[in-house]
Design a protein around this motif. Structure first.
Motif, PDB file in Angstrom:
ATOM      1  N   TRP A  10       0.846  -1.204   0.000  1.00 47.32           N
ATOM      2  CA  TRP A  10       0.000   0.000   0.000  1.00 47.32           C
ATOM      3  C   TRP A  10       0.875   1.244   0.000  1.00 47.32           C
ATOM      4  N   GLY A  11       1.936   1.221   0.787  1.00 46.45           N
ATOM      5  CA  GLY A  11       2.838   2.379   0.895  1.00 46.45           C
ATOM      6  C   GLY A  11       3.506   2.721  -0.427  1.00 46.45           C
ATOM      7  N   LYS A  12       3.694   1.742  -1.297  1.00 45.96           N
ATOM      8  CA  LYS A  12       4.402   1.977  -2.556  1.00 45.96           C
ATOM      9  C   LYS A  12       3.485   2.529  -3.652  1.00 45.96           C
ATOM     10  N   LEU A  13       2.175   2.450  -3.416  1.00 45.29           N
ATOM     11  CA  LEU A  13       1.225   2.839  -4.474  1.00 45.29           C
ATOM     12  C   LEU A  13       0.967   4.345  -4.524  1.00 45.29           C
ATOM     13  N   ARG A  14       0.387   4.767  -5.645  1.00 45.50           N
ATOM     14  CA  ARG A  14      -0.075   6.158  -5.754  1.00 45.50           C
ATOM     15  C   ARG A  14      -1.427   6.205  -5.044  1.00 45.50           C
ATOM     16  N   GLN A  15      -1.359   6.457  -3.746  1.00 46.81           N
ATOM     17  CA  GLN A  15      -2.547   6.277  -2.911  1.00 46.81           C
ATOM     18  C   GLN A  15      -3.693   7.212  -3.287  1.00 46.81           C
ATOM     19  N   LYS A  16      -3.346   8.473  -3.590  1.00 49.01           N
ATOM     20  CA  LYS A  16      -4.418   9.438  -3.889  1.00 49.01           C
ATOM     21  C   LYS A  16      -5.199   8.991  -5.113  1.00 49.01           C
ATOM     22  N   SER A  17      -4.466   8.510  -6.128  1.00 47.80           N
ATOM     23  CA  SER A  17      -5.162   8.114  -7.361  1.00 47.80           C
ATOM     24  C   SER A  17      -6.036   6.888  -7.105  1.00 47.80           C
ATOM     25  N   ILE A  18      -5.567   5.977  -6.255  1.00 44.08           N
ATOM     26  CA  ILE A  18      -6.385   4.784  -5.967  1.00 44.08           C
ATOM     27  C   ILE A  18      -7.621   5.165  -5.149  1.00 44.08           C
ATOM     28  N   ILE A  19      -7.427   6.054  -4.185  1.00 42.50           N
ATOM     29  CA  ILE A  19      -8.582   6.478  -3.382  1.00 42.50           C
ATOM     30  C   ILE A  19      -9.616   7.161  -4.289  1.00 42.50           C
ATOM     31  N   GLY A  20      -9.120   7.997  -5.210  1.00 37.24           N
ATOM     32  CA  GLY A  20     -10.016   8.657  -6.167  1.00 37.24           C
ATOM     33  C   GLY A  20     -10.782   7.632  -7.005  1.00 37.24           C
ATOM     34  N   GLU A  21     -10.049   6.612  -7.458  1.00 35.87           N
ATOM     35  CA  GLU A  21     -10.660   5.559  -8.277  1.00 35.87           C
ATOM     36  C   GLU A  21     -11.760   4.846  -7.477  1.00 35.87           C
ATOM     37  N   VAL A  22     -11.448   4.537  -6.214  1.00 34.56           N
ATOM     38  CA  VAL A  22     -12.416   3.825  -5.359  1.00 34.56           C
ATOM     39  C   VAL A  22     -13.675   4.668  -5.165  1.00 34.56           C
ATOM     40  N   VAL A  23     -13.463   5.960  -4.906  1.00 33.16           N
ATOM     41  CA  VAL A  23     -14.617   6.845  -4.671  1.00 33.16           C
ATOM     42  C   VAL A  23     -15.511   6.892  -5.910  1.00 33.16           C
ATOM     43  N   ILE A  24     -14.887   6.987  -7.088  1.00 29.06           N
ATOM     44  CA  ILE A  24     -15.669   7.033  -8.331  1.00 29.06           C
ATOM     45  C   ILE A  24     -16.470   5.739  -8.513  1.00 29.06           C
ATOM     46  N   TYR A  25     -15.767   4.604  -8.315  1.00 27.64           N
ATOM     47  CA  TYR A  25     -16.457   3.311  -8.427  1.00 27.64           C
ATOM     48  C   TYR A  25     -17.660   3.268  -7.479  1.00 27.64           C
ATOM     49  N   LEU A  26     -17.432   3.621  -6.211  1.00 33.01           N
ATOM     50  CA  LEU A  26     -18.496   3.517  -5.211  1.00 33.01           C
ATOM     51  C   LEU A  26     -19.677   4.413  -5.575  1.00 33.01           C
ATOM     52  N   LEU A  27     -19.347   5.631  -6.025  1.00 33.10           N
ATOM     53  CA  LEU A  27     -20.419   6.574  -6.365  1.00 33.10           C
ATOM     54  C   LEU A  27     -21.256   6.078  -7.537  1.00 33.10           C
ATOM     55  N   ILE A  28     -20.586   5.519  -8.533  1.00 31.74           N
ATOM     56  CA  ILE A  28     -21.327   5.036  -9.712  1.00 31.74           C
ATOM     57  C   ILE A  28     -22.185   3.825  -9.331  1.00 31.74           C
ATOM     58  N   VAL A  29     -21.523   2.863  -8.676  1.00 31.55           N
ATOM     59  CA  VAL A  29     -22.202   1.593  -8.395  1.00 31.55           C
ATOM     60  C   VAL A  29     -23.393   1.787  -7.447  1.00 31.55           C
ATOM     61  N   MET A  30     -23.277   2.695  -6.479  1.00 31.60           N
ATOM     62  CA  MET A  30     -24.344   2.829  -5.490  1.00 31.60           C
ATOM     63  C   MET A  30     -25.667   3.344  -6.098  1.00 31.60           C
ATOM     64  N   PHE A  31     -25.580   4.063  -7.213  1.00 29.61           N
ATOM     65  CA  PHE A  31     -26.822   4.572  -7.825  1.00 29.61           C
ATOM     66  C   PHE A  31     -27.322   3.706  -8.978  1.00 29.61           C
ATOM     67  N   LEU A  32     -26.514   2.733  -9.393  1.00 32.76           N
ATOM     68  CA  LEU A  32     -26.892   1.940 -10.567  1.00 32.76           C
ATOM     69  C   LEU A  32     -28.186   1.140 -10.421  1.00 32.76           C
ATOM     70  N   PRO A  33     -28.435   0.466  -9.265  1.00 35.26           N
ATOM     71  CA  PRO A  33     -29.694  -0.290  -9.176  1.00 35.26           C
ATOM     72  C   PRO A  33     -30.918   0.599  -9.398  1.00 35.26           C
ATOM     73  N   THR A  34     -30.930   1.758  -8.776  1.00 38.33           N
ATOM     74  CA  THR A  34     -32.059   2.689  -8.932  1.00 38.33           C
ATOM     75  C   THR A  34     -32.184   3.120 -10.392  1.00 38.33           C
ATOM     76  N   PHE A  35     -31.025   3.448 -10.989  1.00 40.43           N
ATOM     77  CA  PHE A  35     -31.008   3.868 -12.393  1.00 40.43           C
ATOM     78  C   PHE A  35     -31.599   2.780 -13.290  1.00 40.43           C
ATOM     79  N   PHE A  36     -31.156   1.521 -13.076  1.00 41.80           N
ATOM     80  CA  PHE A  36     -31.638   0.412 -13.909  1.00 41.80           C
ATOM     81  C   PHE A  36     -33.157   0.211 -13.748  1.00 41.80           C
ATOM     82  N   ILE A  37     -33.607   0.257 -12.475  1.00 38.02           N
ATOM     83  CA  ILE A  37     -35.037   0.022 -12.238  1.00 38.02           C
ATOM     84  C   ILE A  37     -35.879   1.128 -12.889  1.00 38.02           C
TER      85      ILE A  37
END
Lengths: 227, 307
Positions: free
Chosen positions: A9-36
């Motif tokens: 974890w210490g060797k990674l570009r942590q900010k970019s990974i955290i950003g990636e995770v946040v984007i994934y979470l934000l998209i995925v959390m609204f998808l079921p409602t969007f699909f329905i």
């Protein structure tokens, strides 16, 4: 081992990974409602149907797993920083096991969090805008939690499938991502192509492939891991 | 003999190509050992084998008396190294890179990091990203990383690459200082003889993956052959006179009209005076000293004993 995983974890570009995770979470959390609301209203018939919809949506984290394989394995070979790790008095197998466990734990935890967030968001949106018929029953809730854990494990193992071939051996980012997209969409393709596959059997086979890929990566890192 | 590194029959073959062949290397405690060889001679490959980055096709490596294998790498804890060029996590700061290194080695002494940076004159750069460093700064940071844990042996592959003349001198001084004051042994590689000559105690000459010779630099200096070369039109008479008048026997005729006198008991002045007295015309007379460069050129191009 935990210390080695922490170092990954210490060797990674942590900010970019955290950003990636946040984007994934934000998209995925609204998808079921969007699909329905926009695509397949049938999934709004009950909470049980909605839970069935959440499962394939969470497969998106297989792609996140590919992104981690790229940064934790391929980038280390491409930037030659792997030679630093290999010159320490730690066996390559142990070092690689730490990488595999780190990727697995990360994907598992993020998928678990995503399941929770998606469940809660969908419930709150339903409370506000009445999207799903009825209220969640006790069985729905327990099914959700059981599937949350079992599918987080399944997604984690599936995300490891490209590790051996495209991560350690070929060290190729684009095929790695394409493989992850295919795995992510595999069950949807078969549904669209009207090929009748037993989803449990498919998941079982994919999990075996993921576990085999992780095992081969650790086992053969001495032979395929030259810099 | 107290060897900290010893290899026997060390061989590395990759895709049918022999990169290193039957190398028997001996590095003593406390010495600065220099690998000398042309580009592609196999210096880096041997260093990679010694640091566990590559595994040998055949042969054995002993580091501090312990056999080095993939399963037994604990002796590498006593070795610091920079192979090829200094590699860092470029998106991290200098201090973060040093901390990761120390964590891997289980070494927790923050003051040692600051001290190592001081030694390589890199004070005040702790929080700067490595990607913003020049090659020279990376080279110094690499040395700092290698010396933090005070290893007993430091392996440096072409350590002066990318350094300016002042940087090269600083590097040389640093190596000498660490060797003298801390007793750290060094294995250095270079294709530049002048560099080696100034720091190394012993040289291993490598050519086409083979270790041709291991020799003390002091011994080579002693062995350097000096001679006086004389060019004359009357070689036969000159040789007769040199033998009979000046009692010189160790000489050789080359290219028909040149006499090489290896017996230096008589000075150039005495030789010319005697020849002039006997009406021998001297077209040219010069004293030659064979250089270290000649020695190594002969080793590489003329063969030499395989160690």
């Amino acid at each position: 081992m935990f210390k080695l995983m922490k170092l990954e974890w210490g060797k990674l570009r942590q900010k970019s990974i955290i950003g990636e995770v946040v984007i994934y979470l934000l998209i995925v959390m609204f998808l079921p409602t969007f699909f329905i609301k926009m695509v397949i209203p049938d999934f709004g018939q009950s909470y049980a149907s909605m839970i069935e919809l959440i499962l394939p949506i969470q497969m998106g984290f297989v792609l996140f797993g590919a992104s981690l394989i790229n940064q934790v394995v391929i980038d280390e070979y491409k930037n030659k920083t792997i030679s630093l790790s290999f010159s320490y008095p730690i066996s390559r197998k142990k070092l690689f096991m730490a990488k595999v466990l780190f990727i697995s734990l990360f994907v598992f935890l993020i998928t678990l969090v995503s399941f929770l967030l998606t469940g809660i968001t969908t419930y709150l949106l339903d409370e506000a805008f009445s999207i799903i018929n009825g209220q969640p029953t006790g069985t729905d809730i327990s099914t959700f939690f059981i599937k949350m854990i079992s599918h987080s494990i399944i997604i984690t193992l599936i995300s490891l499938i490209p590790l051996f071939l495209f991560g350690l051996w070929k060290r190729a980012t684009i095929p790695l991502v394409l493989c992850a997209i295919f795995l992510m969409q595999f069950q949807n393709f078969s549904y669209l192509l009207k090929v009748n596959l037993n989803p449990d059997l498919v998941n079982f086979v994919l999990c075996i492939l993921g576990a085999a890929s992780a095992y081969l990566s650790i086992k053969l890192v001495d032979k395929l891991g030259d810099i | 003999m107290d060897y900290i590194i010893r290899t026997s029959g060390l061989t590395k073959i990759v895709k049918g190509k022999t990169l290193v062949s039957n190398v028997n290397l001996h590095i003593k405690k406390g010495e600065i050992y220099g690998f000398l060889g042309q580009n592609g001679a196999g210096k880096t490959t041997i260093m990679k084998l010694l640091t566990g980055l590559l595994s040998p096709t055949a042969g054995e490596i002993e580091v501090f008396g312990q056999r080095l294998t993939e399963e037994s790498k604990s002796s590498l804890k006593r070795v610091g190294s920079i192979i090829e060029y200094p590699i860092f996590f470029e998106h991290l700061t200098a201090m973060e890179n040093l901390m990761i290194h120390c964590e891997y080695l289980g070494f927790y002494d923050k003051s040692a990091m600051a001290q190592a940076l001081d030694m390589v004159h890199l004070e005040g750069i702790e929080d700067k990203l490595v990607k913003d460093f020049s090659l020279g700064m990376k080279q110094r940071l690499g040395i700092a990383r290698a010396i933090i844990t005070k290893p007993e042996l430091i392996i440096l592959d072409e350590p002066t690459n990318g350094l300016d003349p002042i940087g090269i001198k600083d590097m040389r001084d640093l190596i000498r200082m660490l060797n003298k004051e801390y007793g750290i042994s060094f294995l250095l590689s270079s294709h530049i003889l002048g560099e080696m000559e100034q720091v190394a105690d012993r040289i291993g000459v490598i050519n086409k993956g083979r270790l041709l010779n291991e020799v003390m630099l002091a011994d080579i200096r002693k062995q350097r052959t000096d001679y006086i070369e004389l060019v004359t039109s009357n070689v036969e008479k000159a040789v007769y006179l040199l033998e009979n008048k000046l009692r010189i026997s160790n000489m050789k005729i080359v290219q028909g009209n040149r006499i090489r006198i290896y017996d230096l008991s008589q000075s150039q002045n005495e030789i010319s005076k005697m020849l002039v007295l006997h009406d021998i015309g001297i077209e040219e007379m010069q004293k030659h000293t064979s250089t270290l460069e000649d020695y190594f050129y002969n080793q590489i191009h003329g063969g030499g004993n395989i160690v």
